[in-house]
Scaffold this motif. Sequence first.
Motif, PDB file in Angstrom:
ATOM      1  N   ALA A  52      -5.047   2.000  -3.109  1.00 53.02           N
ATOM      2  CA  ALA A  52      -4.026   2.291  -1.926  1.00 53.02           C
ATOM      3  C   ALA A  52      -4.527   1.337  -0.775  1.00 53.02           C
ATOM      4  O   ALA A  52      -3.757   1.304   0.154  1.00 53.02           O
ATOM      5  N   GLU A  53      -5.444   0.216  -0.779  1.00 49.78           N
ATOM      6  CA  GLU A  53      -5.820  -0.511   0.291  1.00 49.78           C
ATOM      7  C   GLU A  53      -5.672  -1.854  -0.296  1.00 49.78           C
ATOM      8  O   GLU A  53      -6.232  -2.563   0.531  1.00 49.78           O
ATOM      9  N   ARG A  54      -5.305  -2.236  -1.278  1.00 47.74           N
ATOM     10  CA  ARG A  54      -4.993  -3.566  -1.740  1.00 47.74           C
ATOM     11  C   ARG A  54      -4.197  -4.521  -0.849  1.00 47.74           C
ATOM     12  O   ARG A  54      -4.549  -5.712  -0.521  1.00 47.74           O
ATOM     13  N   ASP A  63       0.967  -1.292   0.018  1.00 46.58           N
ATOM     14  CA  ASP A  63       0.050   0.004  -0.116  1.00 46.58           C
ATOM     15  C   ASP A  63       0.712   1.182   0.135  1.00 46.58           C
ATOM     16  O   ASP A  63       0.365   2.263  -0.518  1.00 46.58           O
ATOM     17  N   VAL A  73      -1.511  -8.013  -4.793  1.00 44.13           N
ATOM     18  CA  VAL A  73      -1.408  -6.726  -5.251  1.00 44.13           C
ATOM     19  C   VAL A  73      -0.841  -6.664  -6.647  1.00 44.13           C
ATOM     20  O   VAL A  73      -1.371  -5.802  -7.334  1.00 44.13           O
TER      21      VAL A  73
END
Length: 468
Positions: free
Chosen positions: A388-390, A80, A131
């Motif tokens: 941004a939160e994967r 992230d 990701v």
Amino acid sequence: MVGPFVDGTAEPSIWDAGHRRTTIGLLTLVTLVAFEAMAVGTAMPSAVAELDGVAWYAWPFSAFLVTSVVGMVVGGEVGDRRSPRPGVLAGVLVFATGLLIAGIAQHMAVLILGRAVQGLGAGVVIVLLYVIAGQAYSSDLRPRLFGAFAAGWVLPALIGPLAAGLITTHVGWRGVFLFLLPLVGAGLVLLLTAGSDDAPARERADHPRSKAPYALLAGAGIAGLQYAAQRLDLASVALVVVGAAALAVGLRRLLPRGTVRARPGIPAVIASRGLLAGAFFGMDVLLPFVLTEQHGWSAATAGLPLTAGAVGWVVAAQLQGRRPDVPRQRVLRAGFLLLALGLAATATTAVPALGGWPAYLTWAVAGVGMGLGMPSVGVLLLDQSPEAERGANSAAFQISDVTASALCIGLSGVLVAGAADGTGELWPAVLAAVGVLSIPALLGARVAGRTVPPGQAAPAPATTLAAT
């Protein structure tokens, strides 16, 4: 049948020129991490005998488990905040270092250290592969990618124990660790040379505090509960209390709020991963023991129903990948229902007159359920996770899997120990395990409808295809 794009260009694929090297690199690393996890159980008896560490037999497994949870959190934070590929490089190097330490160990403590280092690297790698999958593949390609991931995880279950047994017999247990080193390097080279990141490195302005200490606490709690399930004495009661408390405190900070209640959206997706893993693996580890003790099967024969389950898993995973147009929550619900059906039917292994033979079919059905369900939750996770939160969501995803699997496996062990009366009559344990493990499977069928937030349709495939 799916044909070419309406503009005449070639249909994108996980094996096309733009994805091939990334796909091969991802699958190589997934398969090698899975193979190591499957093979180490075969090599461990020889290792502890040579190192005079029988009393510490469970510690190499527990050390890997605890540090892998920490690695998952670290990998999520790296994914992230920064570009994921350097993180994968670091994770693979740590994993390879652990293989080397374990392979040259001359003392049990060193072997345990090597397994701990392996777990840390494996946790980082597995999360960052998710990701990268989110960055490099469009929504319509992800069902196929996760179908391939399923094969990368399940196929080692078919050949891993046999290959590890041959290596241990003819080369020695150290070969199980050391022979993987060049293969790990090859997978890493393919992945890192596949192209540059689709997203630039990121740095959050607020620099949130790392959750790694909570991951360590949760991992220690899981290990404590597993150890208590093995002891089943007065001291285990204290271990259960302390382990449960540590796990609760750790998970409170590691999982998204609402995961336990399966709140619609990401929390329900992460809860579904745990429900799938717990229901399946809780019985998967119990089935060979029941077939051996209840029906007198040999160790080799007792493992064959697990192979049937693995084949069902792989076949179903490939089939779901061919229909990216079907809403994932529907595929997930079908997977849970088939898993529940397979579990219920596996209760027939408790019937002495049947000799355990229905397990070949019943566990294949359960495997089909997993082949539909596991790829679907992976697709749902990436489709709903902001870039941004994967990392954080992928870490929570894996932690849910590890935690639920460990708890249900421990529970199965307790049921076996509590129900067996010493005469080989394990049918009460089988029925109790089926009843208990069917609960998360049936609960998951209900939760599946909540994996997409209310009013939000499942993401449509990114490309417009023409039928031929």
